[in-house]
Each structure stands twice: as C-alpha cells, then as structure tokens.
Scaffold this active site. Structure first.
Site, PDB file in Angstrom:
ATOM      1  N   MET A 286      42.791  53.396 134.102  1.00 54.03           N
ATOM      2  CA  MET A 286      43.222  53.359 135.575  1.00 54.03           C
ATOM      3  C   MET A 286      44.046  54.582 135.758  1.00 54.03           C
ATOM      4  O   MET A 286      45.000  54.699 136.706  1.00 54.03           O
ATOM      5  CB  MET A 286      44.222  52.081 135.729  1.00 54.03           C
ATOM      6  CG  MET A 286      43.326  50.900 135.634  1.00 54.03           C
ATOM      7  SD  MET A 286      43.871  49.511 136.417  1.00 54.03           S
ATOM      8  CE  MET A 286      45.500  49.248 135.577  1.00 54.03           C
ATOM      9  N   GLY A 287      43.561  55.852 135.406  1.00 52.39           N
ATOM     10  CA  GLY A 287      44.433  56.874 135.562  1.00 52.39           C
ATOM     11  C   GLY A 287      45.948  57.013 135.137  1.00 52.39           C
ATOM     12  O   GLY A 287      46.232  56.183 134.291  1.00 52.39           O
TER      13      GLY A 287
ATOM     14  N   LEU B 170      47.237  59.244 133.316  1.00 54.60           N
ATOM     15  CA  LEU B 170      46.722  59.249 131.796  1.00 54.60           C
ATOM     16  C   LEU B 170      47.994  59.998 131.013  1.00 54.60           C
ATOM     17  O   LEU B 170      48.974  61.001 131.526  1.00 54.60           O
ATOM     18  CB  LEU B 170      45.578  60.618 131.777  1.00 54.60           C
ATOM     19  CG  LEU B 170      44.387  59.872 132.351  1.00 54.60           C
ATOM     20  CD1 LEU B 170      43.195  60.975 132.175  1.00 54.60           C
ATOM     21  CD2 LEU B 170      44.065  58.406 132.143  1.00 54.60           C
ATOM     22  N   HIS B 171      48.132  59.526 129.763  1.00 55.31           N
ATOM     23  CA  HIS B 171      49.064  60.091 128.957  1.00 55.31           C
ATOM     24  C   HIS B 171      48.391  60.337 127.418  1.00 55.31           C
ATOM     25  O   HIS B 171      47.202  60.038 127.435  1.00 55.31           O
ATOM     26  CB  HIS B 171      50.338  59.372 128.724  1.00 55.31           C
ATOM     27  CG  HIS B 171      49.799  57.833 128.534  1.00 55.31           C
ATOM     28  ND1 HIS B 171      49.120  57.314 127.354  1.00 55.31           N
ATOM     29  CD2 HIS B 171      49.849  56.679 129.299  1.00 55.31           C
ATOM     30  CE1 HIS B 171      48.898  56.259 127.406  1.00 55.31           C
ATOM     31  NE2 HIS B 171      49.239  55.500 128.485  1.00 55.31           N
TER      32      HIS B 171
ATOM     33  N   GLY C  36      48.085  58.746 124.802  1.00 55.13           N
ATOM     34  CA  GLY C  36      47.399  57.768 124.473  1.00 55.13           C
ATOM     35  C   GLY C  36      46.034  57.433 124.757  1.00 55.13           C
ATOM     36  O   GLY C  36      44.864  57.391 124.059  1.00 55.13           O
ATOM     37  N   HIS C  37      45.715  57.934 126.064  1.00 52.97           N
ATOM     38  CA  HIS C  37      44.448  57.837 126.927  1.00 52.97           C
ATOM     39  C   HIS C  37      43.412  59.086 126.065  1.00 52.97           C
ATOM     40  O   HIS C  37      42.364  59.202 125.846  1.00 52.97           O
ATOM     41  CB  HIS C  37      44.338  58.289 128.570  1.00 52.97           C
ATOM     42  CG  HIS C  37      45.060  57.027 129.113  1.00 52.97           C
ATOM     43  ND1 HIS C  37      46.492  57.009 129.679  1.00 52.97           N
ATOM     44  CD2 HIS C  37      44.521  55.916 129.224  1.00 52.97           C
ATOM     45  CE1 HIS C  37      46.667  56.200 130.406  1.00 52.97           C
ATOM     46  NE2 HIS C  37      45.515  55.275 130.170  1.00 52.97           N
TER      47      HIS C  37
ATOM     48  N   GLU D 240      44.903  50.132 121.281  1.00 53.35           N
ATOM     49  CA  GLU D 240      45.336  48.980 120.673  1.00 53.35           C
ATOM     50  C   GLU D 240      46.515  48.395 121.271  1.00 53.35           C
ATOM     51  O   GLU D 240      47.059  47.145 121.037  1.00 53.35           O
ATOM     52  CB  GLU D 240      45.619  49.087 119.151  1.00 53.35           C
ATOM     53  CG  GLU D 240      44.031  49.129 118.354  1.00 53.35           C
ATOM     54  CD  GLU D 240      44.101  49.203 116.784  1.00 53.35           C
ATOM     55  OE1 GLU D 240      45.304  49.629 116.590  1.00 53.35           O
ATOM     56  OE2 GLU D 240      43.266  48.701 116.396  1.00 53.35           O
TER      57      GLU D 240
ATOM     58  N   ASP E 177      47.030  47.520 124.428  1.00 55.66           N
ATOM     59  CA  ASP E 177      46.798  46.410 125.057  1.00 55.66           C
ATOM     60  C   ASP E 177      45.811  45.416 124.067  1.00 55.66           C
ATOM     61  O   ASP E 177      44.606  45.588 124.148  1.00 55.66           O
ATOM     62  CB  ASP E 177      45.894  46.902 126.220  1.00 55.66           C
ATOM     63  CG  ASP E 177      46.721  47.481 127.232  1.00 55.66           C
ATOM     64  OD1 ASP E 177      47.619  46.969 127.773  1.00 55.66           O
ATOM     65  OD2 ASP E 177      46.482  48.840 127.118  1.00 55.66           O
TER      66      ASP E 177
ATOM     67  N   SER F 221      51.344  54.039 131.064  1.00 49.81           N
ATOM     68  CA  SER F 221      51.429  54.518 132.333  1.00 49.81           C
ATOM     69  C   SER F 221      52.815  53.847 133.019  1.00 49.81           C
ATOM     70  O   SER F 221      53.470  54.721 133.667  1.00 49.81           O
ATOM     71  CB  SER F 221      50.440  54.267 133.188  1.00 49.81           C
ATOM     72  OG  SER F 221      49.203  54.843 132.518  1.00 49.81           O
TER      73      SER F 221
HETATM   74  O1  PAF Z   1      43.484  49.225 129.992  1.00 47.14           O
HETATM   75  C1  PAF Z   1      43.227  49.701 131.366  1.00 47.14           C
HETATM   76  O2  PAF Z   1      43.496  50.779 131.960  1.00 47.14           O
HETATM   77  C2  PAF Z   1      42.588  48.723 132.429  1.00 47.14           C
HETATM   78  O3  PAF Z   1      42.745  47.448 132.168  1.00 47.14           O
HETATM   79  C3  PAF Z   1      40.784  48.743 132.273  1.00 47.14           C
HETATM   80  C4  PAF Z   1      40.449  48.609 130.664  1.00 47.14           C
HETATM   81  C5  PAF Z   1      40.814  50.331 132.607  1.00 47.14           C
HETATM   82  C6  PAF Z   1      40.296  47.905 133.145  1.00 47.14           C
HETATM   83  O4  PAF Z   1      40.578  48.075 134.477  1.00 47.14           O
END
Ligand code: PAF
Length: 276
Positions: A30-31, A33-34, A36-37, A148, A150, A186
C-alpha cells in the site's frame, strides 16, 4: 523500472518480463515503503524472479473508523526506492480500476481470518483477500511475497490461495526491525517522539514472553500484557497460537506469539516464533 496504471499496459509489461523465462514475483504493497518492503523485493530477486510491485491503498480493508484518509502516500519516493532496489515493474492502479462502478463481488473468509485482528477489525481480511485475489489475477505471478509482520494476513492469503486453487507460491519474509527491535511498519510514521520511545515495549514484551513460555511459565502472556500497560499501550490481544491455523496451539507443532496494541491513536502489531 516501468510504471503502469492501466490493465492493458500491465498485461503487456508482464508479458515482456516473462519473455526471458524467469519467474515473475509480485510484491503487493500500500506504499509508504520502508526496508521491510524492500526486503520483499530482495527476497524475490534472490529467487531469480522478475519483480512486479503494486501500490494501492485499498479502501476495502479499512474500517469506517480507521486511518484510510491519513494513510501515508508518497508515490514518487516509493517509485524511486523500488527502482533503486531492482524492481522491474510498478503497478499503480487507481480506485476506479480496482473497484469500477457496479463492483459487487468479494471474498468472504472464515476460520483463520476470524480471531485476533479479524475480531478487532471486522471485514478487514475479506477486503485484503479480495484485493490480493484481484492483484493475483491482474499480474498472474508465479510467486508473491508477504511480510511475516502481518502474520495473520500471511495465513489468510495462504488459506485463500489453497482454497481457490490459485497457481501462485506464497512466500513469507522475516520481519525487519529497527535497531531497538520495533518492527518496521508504515504506521510507525504516526508515532510521536515519546510514543516511538515507548513503542519498543511491544517487541520487548514479546521476547520476554517467548522466554517465559519456553521456561514453562503459565503467566507469560499476562506478563506481556502488564509490560504493555506499563508502557501506556491499550492491548487488543496477546495470543499464543498454532503457527499455521492461528487456532489453539497443538503439541509438537510450531507456535507463534502475536500481539496488537494501541499507543495513542496508533495501532501496532508484532509477532514472534516460539521454537521448542
Ligand atoms: O500488507 C499490505 O500492505 C496490504 O494488506 C496488501 C497485502 C498490499 C493488500 O492491500
């Protein structure tokens, strides 16, 4: 890195990536970004994949009292970060592309989606499952990377992919943490300086509870709740669960300790493996 915003361009661009024969990995985000992404992108590259990242702030997974309007949005910075870290393609659909007028279909999940965050955030995981299923159908990746942190989301996506026979490998990637142990998120951007200092109580409470569980202490979860309360958190849950089903732990099977708690107006989640 190419950025595409409409379905036709996405299909062409993904077909181009597939030409070389490498697998295609999707990193849904969902943008905001850090690191972790970026670890998700790195894990995809380590598997020799061409990487498609998506950025879409999905309204369907926010409750009416949640932070959709104030969710951080920094598309230009995100695109630069992804390009710098080896991402091949950025998919940035708008809300009209994802949920056109008349949109009437959604995924409804049970079981693994119901407790923990599912109980605290009704409808959240149905919204996540629906948008992730759409992203899978749009990109048609061979593998898809999820953090992980989430942990329940990862279990929900695994369940959905298995239940719906989706031909995509779901890859879980280890939590990235700041130097003091706070899991990257985020939502950490919402924390005041004072809240950020106190937020470290969350990973510390989980680590102390992990050691207490392994030492056989029956009060391990209560200890974690007390640590969180002392730091000013309002705790949603601290729960020890079976790592696959997120139901009651099963002797001999991997366990996971999960927590969600609010500090000020910010809700943080974290989890830790319990290895016997
Ligand atoms: O983890 C997220 O950023 C969101 O839940 C995802 C998986 C992109 C779905 O919108």
């Amino acid at each position: 890195m190419q950025t595409v915003r409409v379905m036709g361009a996405l299909r062409n661009a993904v077909a181009g990536l597939r030409d070389g024969g490498a697998p295609v990995a999707l990193v849904p985000t969902m943008g905001a970004l850090h690191a972790g992404h970026l670890a998700l992108v790195a894990a995809a590259l380590e598997r020799g994949a061409r990487v498609v990242a998506s950025i879409f702030v999905n309204p369907a997974q926010f409750g009416p009292d949640e932070d959709l309007a104030r969710y951080p949005r920094r598309p230009a910075e995100d695109a630069a970060l992804l390009a710098d870290h080896g991402c091949d393609l950025l998919w940035m659909p708008d809300a009209e592309t994802m949920y056109p007028a008349g949109f009437a279909t959604g995924i409804s999940m049970h079981g693994v989606s119901e407790g923990l965050d599912g109980a605290a955030r009704p409808g959240h995981f149905d919204g996540v499952a629906t948008v992730v299923a759409k992203l899978f159908n749009q990109v048609r990746p061979d593998l898809a990377m999820f953090g992980e942190k989430d942990f329940q989301q990862l279990a929900v996506i695994r369940r959905m992919a298995a239940d719906l026979d989706l031909a995509v490998e779901i890859v879980g990637v280890a939590i990235r943490r700041d130097a003091d142990g706070l899991a990257l998120s985020s939502r950490n951007a919402y924390l005041s300086t004072d809240e950020r200092a106190r937020a470290v109580a969350l990973p510390r409470a989980l680590e102390a509870a992990r050691r207490a569980i392994l030492a056989g202490r029956a009060d391990a979860l209560d200890m974690a709740r007390a640590t969180l309360a002392a730091a000013g958190f309002a705790t949603d849950y601290v729960a020890l669960v079976d790592a696959a089903s997120l139901a009651e732990p099963i002797p001999g099977r991997p366990r996971r300790l999960l927590a969600a708690a609010r500090i000020g107006t910010t809700r943080l989640i974290d989890n830790i493996a319990i290895e016997d």
